[in-house]
Motif scaffolding. Structure first.
Motif, PDB file in Angstrom:
ATOM      1  N   LYS A  55       2.674   6.175  -7.416  1.00 51.41           N
ATOM      2  CA  LYS A  55       1.725   6.779  -7.943  1.00 51.41           C
ATOM      3  C   LYS A  55       2.094   8.493  -8.189  1.00 51.41           C
ATOM      4  O   LYS A  55       1.759   8.826  -9.061  1.00 51.41           O
ATOM      5  CB  LYS A  55       0.106   7.013  -7.175  1.00 51.41           C
ATOM      6  N   GLU A 109       0.578  -1.084   0.015  1.00 54.59           N
ATOM      7  CA  GLU A 109       0.217   0.219   0.097  1.00 54.59           C
ATOM      8  C   GLU A 109       0.862   1.388   0.045  1.00 54.59           C
ATOM      9  O   GLU A 109       0.514   1.927  -1.022  1.00 54.59           O
ATOM     10  CB  GLU A 109      -1.184  -0.230   1.594  1.00 54.59           C
ATOM     11  N   ASP A 126      -1.790   5.003 -11.588  1.00 54.02           N
ATOM     12  CA  ASP A 126      -3.221   4.046 -10.597  1.00 54.02           C
ATOM     13  C   ASP A 126      -2.771   3.164 -10.342  1.00 54.02           C
ATOM     14  O   ASP A 126      -2.955   2.376 -10.959  1.00 54.02           O
ATOM     15  CB  ASP A 126      -4.365   4.535 -10.773  1.00 54.02           C
ATOM     16  N   GLU A 139      -3.147  -4.109  -4.669  1.00 51.44           N
ATOM     17  CA  GLU A 139      -3.629  -5.903  -4.155  1.00 51.44           C
ATOM     18  C   GLU A 139      -2.967  -6.903  -5.713  1.00 51.44           C
ATOM     19  O   GLU A 139      -3.253  -8.453  -5.759  1.00 51.44           O
ATOM     20  CB  GLU A 139      -5.046  -6.115  -3.987  1.00 51.44           C
ATOM     21  N   THR A 140      -3.861  -6.133  -6.735  1.00 50.04           N
ATOM     22  CA  THR A 140      -3.150  -6.447  -7.756  1.00 50.04           C
ATOM     23  C   THR A 140      -1.698  -6.250  -9.022  1.00 50.04           C
ATOM     24  O   THR A 140      -2.047  -6.962  -9.992  1.00 50.04           O
ATOM     25  CB  THR A 140      -4.248  -6.737  -9.281  1.00 50.04           C
ATOM     26  N   GLN A 141      -1.388  -5.134  -8.642  1.00 42.90           N
ATOM     27  CA  GLN A 141      -0.577  -4.460  -9.556  1.00 42.90           C
ATOM     28  C   GLN A 141       1.327  -4.291  -9.321  1.00 42.90           C
ATOM     29  O   GLN A 141       2.137  -3.880  -9.843  1.00 42.90           O
ATOM     30  CB  GLN A 141      -0.883  -3.831 -10.147  1.00 42.90           C
ATOM     31  N   LYS A 147      -2.650  -6.786 -14.119  1.00 41.23           N
ATOM     32  CA  LYS A 147      -3.412  -7.292 -13.113  1.00 41.23           C
ATOM     33  C   LYS A 147      -2.413  -8.991 -14.079  1.00 41.23           C
ATOM     34  O   LYS A 147      -2.048 -10.099 -13.151  1.00 41.23           O
ATOM     35  CB  LYS A 147      -4.178  -7.565 -13.258  1.00 41.23           C
ATOM     36  N   ASP A 203      -2.673  -0.391  -8.348  1.00 45.61           N
ATOM     37  CA  ASP A 203      -3.814  -1.181  -6.913  1.00 45.61           C
ATOM     38  C   ASP A 203      -2.708  -2.278  -6.724  1.00 45.61           C
ATOM     39  O   ASP A 203      -1.749  -3.238  -7.032  1.00 45.61           O
ATOM     40  CB  ASP A 203      -4.229  -2.121  -8.091  1.00 45.61           C
TER      41      ASP A 203
END
Length: 390
Positions: free
Chosen positions: A77, A70, A83, A87-89, A248, A85
């Protein structure tokens, strides 16, 4: 005894790390392997003390601790303008070294081709070979270390699976221009090729040059595997915290490769490094100013020593021309340099596919007193080189 893998005959051990051992052997000032001799930011060191006491001390999530991803997504960013993510990137790795290997293994099948600019950081060719891929070398022509557009497209016409882009460049300190990056992007799109970037020096770029993230170019995020690490930005090369950012589908598969390579990066170090990722933007401005000053200090010393070099635009390396000393074997010359002059350097031949043996690489990620001491020793080079024999 059975034969070992035939892949191993195509490269040696790391010449860079070998030169550290040679420097240590002779008590030379190590300007070969690129790591600082000064401390990381105090905030990170204090956070490490807390993590050492409170943990975590067990496995984090394989692809990176939640708070680390995070914080990394938020920081990148700001600088990439994309942007991301968490969680997935993002896949967190054991240094950018593993990140690059995981990327090549993810996109390449045995026999696939990979474009590598020459000169190149020595790991890239080894990554391709160990993955069963075949490197295609495209020269970067000194002193600007620019590429020929026709040569580059000829390489793309061979239908490579990926191109590896180090920007800012190790070993040259070149910062690729927007025009150059757009041209690479146009070929990547035209020939449907991945671009694997090594951007570990993203925050060490001297004015007036600017670092442009390849993934930020129009249409490039989905075909770019953006690799970097915390090593150089926060002076924590021994922590081995790297990462890959991508779409992703790519990251989902890189995570699989990473899982079976190393399982995961060190949990307490990720915890401590979150503090670094949350440092304000002025930290990065100070970092740029620090390395600009160190570059100028070292280049002034090279001028005083009468040595020829290519002025770096970014990173913390300097390519020096030693052709005046009639060097035929640059590895032997660097060994002699460590022993007789007392300064460690890396032979340029370890970076070039071309037959070039008259360039060596120094780095200036050292305390001022270390650099000044090295400069005093280098001022004796011309006199001592009169007795150099191979």
């Amino acid at each position: 005894m059975p034969e070992l893998s035939s892949k191993l005959i195509n490269f040696t051990d790391s010449v860079i790390r070998r030169m550290t051992r040679i420097s240590n052997k002779y008590g030379a000032i190590n300007l070969s392997q690129g790591f600082p001799d000064f401390d990381p930011p105090k905030e990170i060191r204090e956070a490490l003390k807390v993590a050492a006491d409170k943990g975590p001390h067990q496995y984090s999530i394989t692809w990176g601790a939640q708070n680390f991803r995070e914080a990394l997504a938020e920081k990148q960013k700001r600088f990439m303008g994309i942007d991301i993510d968490p969680e997935t990137q993002i896949a967190v790795t054991c240094g950018s070294t593993e990140a690059m290997m995981a990327c090549v293994m993810t996109v390449c099948d045995p026999g696939d081709k990979v474009i590598v600019f020459s000169p190149f950081y020595e790991n890239y060719a080894a990554d391709a070979i160990l993955s069963g891929a075949v490197p295609i070398y495209v020269p970067l022509n000194p002193p600007e270390f620019s590429f020929d557009k026709e040569q580059l497209e000829d390489a793309f016409k061979q239908k490579p699976k990926a191109l590896i882009l180090c920007n800012p460049s190790n070993p040259t300190g070149k910062v690729f221009t927007l025009e150059e990056l757009k041209y690479i992007a146009s070929l990547a799109e035209k020939y449907d090729t991945f671009v694997i970037t090594d951007e570990v020096y993203e925050h060490i770029v001297m004015d007036p040059y600017k670092h442009i993230y390849f993934a930020s170019l129009p249409g490039m995020f989905d075909r770019t595997l953006s690799c970097s690490s915390l090593s150089k930005t926060y002076s924590i090369t021994g922590w081995r915290l790297g990462y890959v950012i991508g779409n992703k589908r790519i990251i989902e598969n890189i995570r699989k490769v990473h899982d079976f390579l190393t399982v995961g990066a060190a949990a307490p170090l990720q915890e401590a490094a979150v503090t670094g990722l949350k440092l304000p933007d002025e930290y990065y401005e100070k970092l740029k100013n620090l390395y600009t000053r160190k570059r100028d200090l070292f280049l002034k010393g090279l001028d005083e020593a009468g040595l020829k070099y290519v002025k770096p635009q970014g990173a913390y390396y300097v390519i020096v021309d030693v052709s005046e000393f009639n060097v035929k074997n640059d590895l032997k010359f660097c060994e002699w340099l460590a022993k007789e002059v007392g300064v460690g350097a890396v032979p340029g031949s370890s970076f070039f596919k071309e037959d070039i043996n008259y360039l060596i690489r120094f780095h200036f990620a050292k305390k001022d007193e270390t650099l000044l001491k090295a400069i005093e020793r280098l001022k004796t080079l011309k006199e001592k080189a009169k007795f150099y024999k191979e």
